[in-house]
Design a protein around this motif. Structure first.
Motif, PDB file in Angstrom:
ATOM      1  N   LEU A  18     -22.779   4.197 -15.709  1.00 64.05           N
ATOM      2  CA  LEU A  18     -24.136   3.739 -16.012  1.00 64.05           C
ATOM      3  C   LEU A  18     -24.104   2.341 -16.617  1.00 64.05           C
ATOM      4  CD1 LEU A  18     -27.151   4.622 -16.060  1.00 64.05           C
ATOM      5  CD2 LEU A  18     -26.750   5.404 -18.404  1.00 64.05           C
ATOM      6  N   THR A  19     -23.105   2.061 -17.444  1.00 69.76           N
ATOM      7  CA  THR A  19     -23.003   0.763 -18.116  1.00 69.76           C
ATOM      8  C   THR A  19     -22.854  -0.369 -17.110  1.00 69.76           C
ATOM      9  OG1 THR A  19     -21.978   1.792 -20.050  1.00 69.76           O
ATOM     10  CG2 THR A  19     -21.702  -0.580 -19.805  1.00 69.76           C
ATOM     11  N   SER A  20     -21.952  -0.203 -16.136  1.00 70.81           N
ATOM     12  CA  SER A  20     -21.730  -1.247 -15.127  1.00 70.81           C
ATOM     13  C   SER A  20     -22.970  -1.450 -14.265  1.00 70.81           C
ATOM     14  CB  SER A  20     -20.538  -0.884 -14.246  1.00 70.81           C
ATOM     15  OG  SER A  20     -19.355  -0.832 -15.003  1.00 70.81           O
ATOM     16  N   ALA A  21     -23.623  -0.363 -13.895  1.00 72.88           N
ATOM     17  CA  ALA A  21     -24.829  -0.468 -13.076  1.00 72.88           C
ATOM     18  C   ALA A  21     -25.936  -1.175 -13.837  1.00 72.88           C
ATOM     19  CB  ALA A  21     -25.288   0.921 -12.641  1.00 72.88           C
ATOM     20  N   ALA A  22     -26.105  -0.845 -15.107  1.00 72.43           N
ATOM     21  CA  ALA A  22     -27.133  -1.495 -15.928  1.00 72.43           C
ATOM     22  C   ALA A  22     -26.854  -2.982 -16.048  1.00 72.43           C
ATOM     23  CB  ALA A  22     -27.177  -0.848 -17.312  1.00 72.43           C
ATOM     24  N   ARG A  23     -25.587  -3.347 -16.240  1.00 73.35           N
ATOM     25  CA  ARG A  23     -25.227  -4.768 -16.345  1.00 73.35           C
ATOM     26  C   ARG A  23     -25.529  -5.505 -15.042  1.00 73.35           C
ATOM     27  NH1 ARG A  23     -20.084  -4.251 -16.888  1.00 73.35           N
ATOM     28  NH2 ARG A  23     -20.194  -3.742 -19.099  1.00 73.35           N
ATOM     29  N   GLN A  24     -25.222  -4.891 -13.920  1.00 70.56           N
ATOM     30  CA  GLN A  24     -25.459  -5.525 -12.626  1.00 70.56           C
ATOM     31  C   GLN A  24     -26.945  -5.773 -12.399  1.00 70.56           C
ATOM     32  OE1 GLN A  24     -23.286  -6.702 -10.459  1.00 70.56           O
ATOM     33  NE2 GLN A  24     -24.768  -7.258  -8.892  1.00 70.56           N
ATOM     34  N   LEU A  25     -27.789  -4.854 -12.849  1.00 70.90           N
ATOM     35  CA  LEU A  25     -29.237  -4.969 -12.657  1.00 70.90           C
ATOM     36  C   LEU A  25     -29.940  -5.613 -13.848  1.00 70.90           C
ATOM     37  CD1 LEU A  25     -29.928  -1.503 -10.993  1.00 70.90           C
ATOM     38  CD2 LEU A  25     -29.750  -3.732  -9.872  1.00 70.90           C
ATOM     39  N   ARG A  26     -29.153  -6.041 -14.835  1.00 77.27           N
ATOM     40  CA  ARG A  26     -29.691  -6.702 -16.027  1.00 77.27           C
ATOM     41  C   ARG A  26     -30.675  -5.801 -16.777  1.00 77.27           C
ATOM     42  NH1 ARG A  26     -30.591 -12.918 -13.699  1.00 77.27           N
ATOM     43  NH2 ARG A  26     -28.476 -13.162 -12.876  1.00 77.27           N
ATOM     44  N   LEU A  27     -30.237  -4.561 -16.958  1.00 76.07           N
ATOM     45  CA  LEU A  27     -31.014  -3.585 -17.719  1.00 76.07           C
ATOM     46  C   LEU A  27     -30.236  -3.190 -18.965  1.00 76.07           C
ATOM     47  CD1 LEU A  27     -32.005  -1.147 -14.818  1.00 76.07           C
ATOM     48  CD2 LEU A  27     -33.477  -2.891 -15.841  1.00 76.07           C
ATOM     49  N   SER A  28     -30.939  -2.736 -19.981  1.00 74.90           N
ATOM     50  CA  SER A  28     -30.248  -2.134 -21.117  1.00 74.90           C
ATOM     51  C   SER A  28     -29.783  -0.746 -20.700  1.00 74.90           C
ATOM     52  CB  SER A  28     -31.169  -2.042 -22.325  1.00 74.90           C
ATOM     53  OG  SER A  28     -32.200  -1.102 -22.083  1.00 74.90           O
ATOM     54  N   GLN A  29     -28.726  -0.246 -21.346  1.00 76.72           N
ATOM     55  CA  GLN A  29     -28.228   1.075 -20.977  1.00 76.72           C
ATOM     56  C   GLN A  29     -29.259   2.177 -21.241  1.00 76.72           C
ATOM     57  OE1 GLN A  29     -24.225   1.834 -22.165  1.00 76.72           O
ATOM     58  NE2 GLN A  29     -24.310   4.000 -21.687  1.00 76.72           N
ATOM     59  N   PRO A  30     -30.005   2.139 -22.363  1.00 71.08           N
ATOM     60  CA  PRO A  30     -31.031   3.174 -22.566  1.00 71.08           C
ATOM     61  C   PRO A  30     -32.107   3.155 -21.477  1.00 71.08           C
ATOM     62  CG  PRO A  30     -30.519   2.105 -24.648  1.00 71.08           C
ATOM     63  CD  PRO A  30     -29.831   1.315 -23.579  1.00 71.08           C
ATOM     64  N   THR A  31     -32.516   1.944 -21.049  1.00 68.38           N
ATOM     65  CA  THR A  31     -33.514   1.849 -19.985  1.00 68.38           C
ATOM     66  C   THR A  31     -32.976   2.438 -18.687  1.00 68.38           C
ATOM     67  OG1 THR A  31     -34.538  -0.105 -20.964  1.00 68.38           O
ATOM     68  CG2 THR A  31     -34.926   0.267 -18.617  1.00 68.38           C
ATOM     69  N   ALA A  32     -31.725   2.108 -18.359  1.00 69.23           N
ATOM     70  CA  ALA A  32     -31.117   2.643 -17.143  1.00 69.23           C
ATOM     71  C   ALA A  32     -31.021   4.162 -17.207  1.00 69.23           C
ATOM     72  CB  ALA A  32     -29.733   2.032 -16.937  1.00 69.23           C
ATOM     73  N   GLY A  33     -30.668   4.693 -18.371  1.00 64.48           N
ATOM     74  CA  GLY A  33     -30.581   6.141 -18.520  1.00 64.48           C
ATOM     75  C   GLY A  33     -31.924   6.825 -18.333  1.00 64.48           C
ATOM     76  N   ARG A  34     -32.988   6.222 -18.891  1.00 66.12           N
ATOM     77  CA  ARG A  34     -34.329   6.803 -18.728  1.00 66.12           C
ATOM     78  C   ARG A  34     -34.753   6.783 -17.267  1.00 66.12           C
ATOM     79  NH1 ARG A  34     -35.374   3.835 -23.458  1.00 66.12           N
ATOM     80  NH2 ARG A  34     -36.370   2.176 -22.238  1.00 66.12           N
ATOM     81  N   ARG A  35     -34.460   5.687 -16.585  1.00 64.85           N
ATOM     82  CA  ARG A  35     -34.884   5.585 -15.183  1.00 64.85           C
ATOM     83  C   ARG A  35     -34.110   6.555 -14.297  1.00 64.85           C
ATOM     84  NH1 ARG A  35     -35.566  -0.758 -13.958  1.00 64.85           N
ATOM     85  NH2 ARG A  35     -35.084   0.044 -11.883  1.00 64.85           N
ATOM     86  N   LEU A  36     -32.831   6.765 -14.590  1.00 65.22           N
ATOM     87  CA  LEU A  36     -32.068   7.736 -13.810  1.00 65.22           C
ATOM     88  C   LEU A  36     -32.627   9.139 -14.019  1.00 65.22           C
ATOM     89  CD1 LEU A  36     -29.768   8.619 -12.004  1.00 65.22           C
ATOM     90  CD2 LEU A  36     -28.270   8.629 -14.022  1.00 65.22           C
ATOM     91  N   ARG A  37     -32.942   9.485 -15.263  1.00 62.99           N
ATOM     92  CA  ARG A  37     -33.519  10.809 -15.521  1.00 62.99           C
ATOM     93  C   ARG A  37     -34.857  10.976 -14.810  1.00 62.99           C
ATOM     94  NH1 ARG A  37     -31.378   9.636 -20.641  1.00 62.99           N
ATOM     95  NH2 ARG A  37     -33.414   8.928 -21.428  1.00 62.99           N
ATOM     96  N   ALA A  38     -35.662   9.897 -14.785  1.00 63.12           N
ATOM     97  CA  ALA A  38     -36.951   9.960 -14.095  1.00 63.12           C
ATOM     98  C   ALA A  38     -36.758  10.177 -12.592  1.00 63.12           C
ATOM     99  CB  ALA A  38     -37.734   8.668 -14.346  1.00 63.12           C
ATOM    100  N   LEU A  39     -35.746   9.525 -12.018  1.00 67.17           N
ATOM    101  CA  LEU A  39     -35.476   9.701 -10.588  1.00 67.17           C
ATOM    102  C   LEU A  39     -35.023  11.125 -10.307  1.00 67.17           C
ATOM    103  CD1 LEU A  39     -35.166   8.515  -7.735  1.00 67.17           C
ATOM    104  CD2 LEU A  39     -32.844   7.807  -8.380  1.00 67.17           C
TER     105      LEU A  39
END
Length: 288
Positions: A18-39
């Motif tokens: 999740l950390t690498s994906a968030a960095r690639q998309l310029r997201l914070s890790q908490p934001t990326a985690g919330r969006r994955l859970r929503a998906l």
């Protein structure tokens, strides 16, 4: 289903974390985690198994991956087509090159182009990674090898010449290595193990098989700093070594390398990209 969330799913599948994906998309890790859970809530299934070593696709995730990759490719094609149809110079161009190529070869001519065209924004990413032209991670890339793929437009930009350098303090301590057949008693500075098959590393080791290994780095500028400090003999691009007060040794010359540029064919009609390439071609000599 939100396309941005699908992009996040793809990046996690590719990167494994999740950390690498968030960095690639310029997201914070908490934001990326919330969006994955929503998906995952939207599709009604867990798409990844969370493990100590990273994120692994579940069966449902594997099933989604093929469709998500198809969506990604269609989105990339559309983005390139729209960008390639732009006629003016206003807008951005994203460029990727290694750190020293960015600073020593490209930055000055790109800066003069930006000064001539205030509406043009040039983003120069100094990164040794092979950013993907098809996914438009970069618009224009510079590499020391030809590009693969029939849909990549490419050309040789410039020949980079290399020299063999030592510091004056090294010469005073160990003498001139050019008088040695084997290099015994001398020390080398080279690329790190991941890059040990580069032509200059092979050339240097072939010339002085018995020399010691003092310093290794994947950074040419770090190698140059170690050479200035007297650590050993280094093969450096002349655009780096020539400006540091080092002594360039005579005799055999290290192999030169060709610097290539490449971009996706869908951007062929992008005027600001064409102007940028023409400017570099005019400003840079055929060899440096």
């Amino acid at each position: 289903m939100n396309w941005d969330d699908v992009r996040l799913f793809l990046e996690i599948a590719r990167a494994g974390t999740l950390t690498s994906a968030a960095r690639q998309l310029r997201l914070s890790q908490p934001t990326a985690g919330r969006r994955l859970r929503a998906l995952e809530e939207a599709v009604g299934s867990a798409l990844f198994q969370r493990t100590a070593s990273g994120f692994l696709l579940t069966d449902e995730g594997e099933a989604m991956l093929m469709h998500a990759e198809h969506m990604s490719e269609e989105a990339n094609v559309l983005e390139r087509k729209l960008a390639g149809g732009a006629r003016g110079l206003e807008g951005g161009v994203r460029i990727s090159a290694s750190d020293w190529v960015s600073s020593k070869v490209l930055a000055a001519p790109l800066g003069s182009l930006a000064a001539e065209h205030p509406g043009l924004t040039i983003e120069l990413v100094a990164d040794s990674r092979m950013l993907d032209l098809q996914r438009r991670e970069t618009d224009l890339a510079f590499r020391f090898s030809r590009f693969s793929g029939a849909d990549i437009v490419q050309r040789r930009l410039v020949t980079i010449n290399y020299g063999l350098y030592v510091s004056q303090s090294y010469l005073e301590l160990r003498g001139d290595p050019t008088g040695s057949e084997t290099g015994a008693g001398h020390q080398m500075i080279t690329m790190n193990s991941a890059l040990e098959r580069q032509p200059d590393v092979t050339w240097l080791r072939g010339r002085w098989a018995d020399a010691g290994l003092a310093f290794r780095s994947n950074s040419r500028e770090s190698q140059a700093a170690a050479c200035v400090a007297g650590a050993g003999v280094a093969v450096l691009p002349r655009v780096i070594g020539g400006g540091l007060g080092l002594v360039e040794l005579g005799g055999d010359v290290p192999p030169s390398r060709e610097l290539w540029l490449g971009y996706h064919e869908d951007l062929r009609r992008l005027r600001r990209l064409r102007v940028l390439i023409e400017h570099l071609t005019e400003q840079l000599p055929s060899e440096i």
